[in-house]
Design an enzyme around this catalytic site. Structure first.
Site, PDB file in Angstrom:
ATOM      1  N   GLY A 106      73.076 -30.792 -21.911  1.00  0.00           N
ATOM      2  CA  GLY A 106      74.238 -30.459 -21.089  1.00  0.00           C
ATOM      3  C   GLY A 106      75.188 -29.421 -21.651  1.00  0.00           C
ATOM      4  N   GLU A 120      80.193 -30.963 -26.821  1.00  0.00           N
ATOM      5  CA  GLU A 120      79.627 -31.795 -25.757  1.00  0.00           C
ATOM      6  C   GLU A 120      80.051 -31.246 -24.395  1.00  0.00           C
ATOM      7  OE1 GLU A 120      77.535 -33.526 -24.414  1.00  0.00           O
ATOM      8  OE2 GLU A 120      77.588 -35.581 -25.144  1.00  0.00           O
ATOM      9  N   ASP A 121      79.238 -31.493 -23.385  1.00  0.00           N
ATOM     10  CA  ASP A 121      79.603 -31.043 -22.031  1.00  0.00           C
ATOM     11  C   ASP A 121      80.709 -31.899 -21.439  1.00  0.00           C
ATOM     12  OD1 ASP A 121      77.979 -33.312 -21.825  1.00  0.00           O
ATOM     13  OD2 ASP A 121      76.567 -32.431 -20.407  1.00  0.00           O
ATOM     14  N   ASP A 147      82.649 -39.168 -20.807  1.00  0.00           N
ATOM     15  CA  ASP A 147      82.854 -40.028 -19.642  1.00  0.00           C
ATOM     16  C   ASP A 147      83.348 -41.391 -20.171  1.00  0.00           C
ATOM     17  OD1 ASP A 147      82.199 -41.898 -17.501  1.00  0.00           O
ATOM     18  OD2 ASP A 147      80.985 -40.359 -16.593  1.00  0.00           O
ATOM     19  N   PHE A 171      81.900 -37.507 -10.176  1.00  0.00           N
ATOM     20  CA  PHE A 171      80.671 -36.926 -10.705  1.00  0.00           C
ATOM     21  C   PHE A 171      80.625 -35.414 -10.471  1.00  0.00           C
ATOM     22  CE2 PHE A 171      76.178 -35.818 -10.803  1.00  0.00           C
ATOM     23  CZ  PHE A 171      75.849 -36.354 -12.041  1.00  0.00           C
ATOM     24  N   VAL A 172      80.397 -34.687 -11.541  1.00  0.00           N
ATOM     25  CA  VAL A 172      80.380 -33.222 -11.463  1.00  0.00           C
ATOM     26  C   VAL A 172      79.040 -32.640 -11.914  1.00  0.00           C
ATOM     27  CG1 VAL A 172      82.875 -32.871 -11.685  1.00  0.00           C
ATOM     28  CG2 VAL A 172      81.509 -33.153 -13.756  1.00  0.00           C
ATOM     29  N   ASP A 208      74.040 -31.706 -15.044  1.00  0.00           N
ATOM     30  CA  ASP A 208      72.990 -31.840 -14.038  1.00  0.00           C
ATOM     31  C   ASP A 208      73.161 -33.060 -13.161  1.00  0.00           C
ATOM     32  OD1 ASP A 208      72.336 -33.611 -16.307  1.00  0.00           O
ATOM     33  OD2 ASP A 208      70.557 -34.055 -15.111  1.00  0.00           O
TER      34      ASP A 208
END
Ligand code: XMP
Ligand code: MG
Length: 176
Positions: free
Chosen positions: A46, A100-101, A104, A153-154, A160
């Site tokens: 990611g 990190e992307d 969460d 959620f993105v 992805d």
């Protein structure tokens, strides 16, 4: 409106806003890690696009390496980190920045921090493109963050939906 597999997404963070903010984070890191020769540990898959943009804006001497962890399937976090794969460099006594992307629940990052800290780095900090503070399930200090977002959620910019959408050059959010 954008369709990725069976779901519809709408624009959330435009490419220009994203890249301006990432450049700021890059400049901040460059100032704070001057003469520290940091080692950036990029979490694949990611974070690949965020890392590329970030590193273009890091203007100090540094090294970059890539690891893989797996904790996510479809649109729900399982919080199950299996392994950290691919770290060949010693991080002992190094100034480490994990790239990190998205953070969460924070469970992935927490486990990654724990695993890496067993090698006793000099310091270890987190740089994430996106952060969902309201989803956090564990105390976590996020030193560098591109954008704090709500718990939705993105996709895009490396993120992805079931393997698709990573190549999109901005961030989209799941349509309600
Ligand atoms: P946790 O919950 O452990 O999850 O902090 C971190 C990992 O979960 C993935 N993730 C997402 N992927 N859109 C995505 O495409 C999202 O909104 C999202 N939220 C979490 C991601 O792989 C991250 O590394
Ligand atoms: Mg990830």
């Amino acid at each position: 409106m954008l369709t990725v597999k069976d779901k519809k997404f709408v624009t959330f963070i435009e490419k220009q806003a994203l890249e301006e903010r990432i450049a700021e984070v890059g400049r901040e890191i460059s100032e704070e890690y001057r003469d520290k020769n940091p080692l950036f540990v990029v979490v694949l898959n990611g974070a690949f696009m965020f890392a590329a943009e970030l590193m273009k804006n890091v203007t100090i001497g540094c090294e970059i390496t890539f690891v893989r962890v797996s904790s996510y399937s479809k649109t729900e976090s399982t919080g199950q980190l299996t392994e950290v794969l691919g770290l060949k460099e010693s991080i002992h006594n190094r100034h480490v920045i994990i790239v990190e992307d998205i953070v969460d629940t924070g469970l992935t990052m927490n486990k990654l921090l724990f695993q890496l800290s067993t090698q006793r780095p000099e310091s270890i900090q987190v740089a994430t493109m996106l952060f969902k503070p309201s989803a956090l399930k564990t105390p976590l200090s996020v030193k560098y963050c591109g954008f704090e977002i709500e718990n939705r959620f993105v996709v895009g910019y490396g993120l992805d939906y079931d393997g698709y959408g990573r190549n999109i050059d901005s961030i989209y959010v799941l349509a309600e």
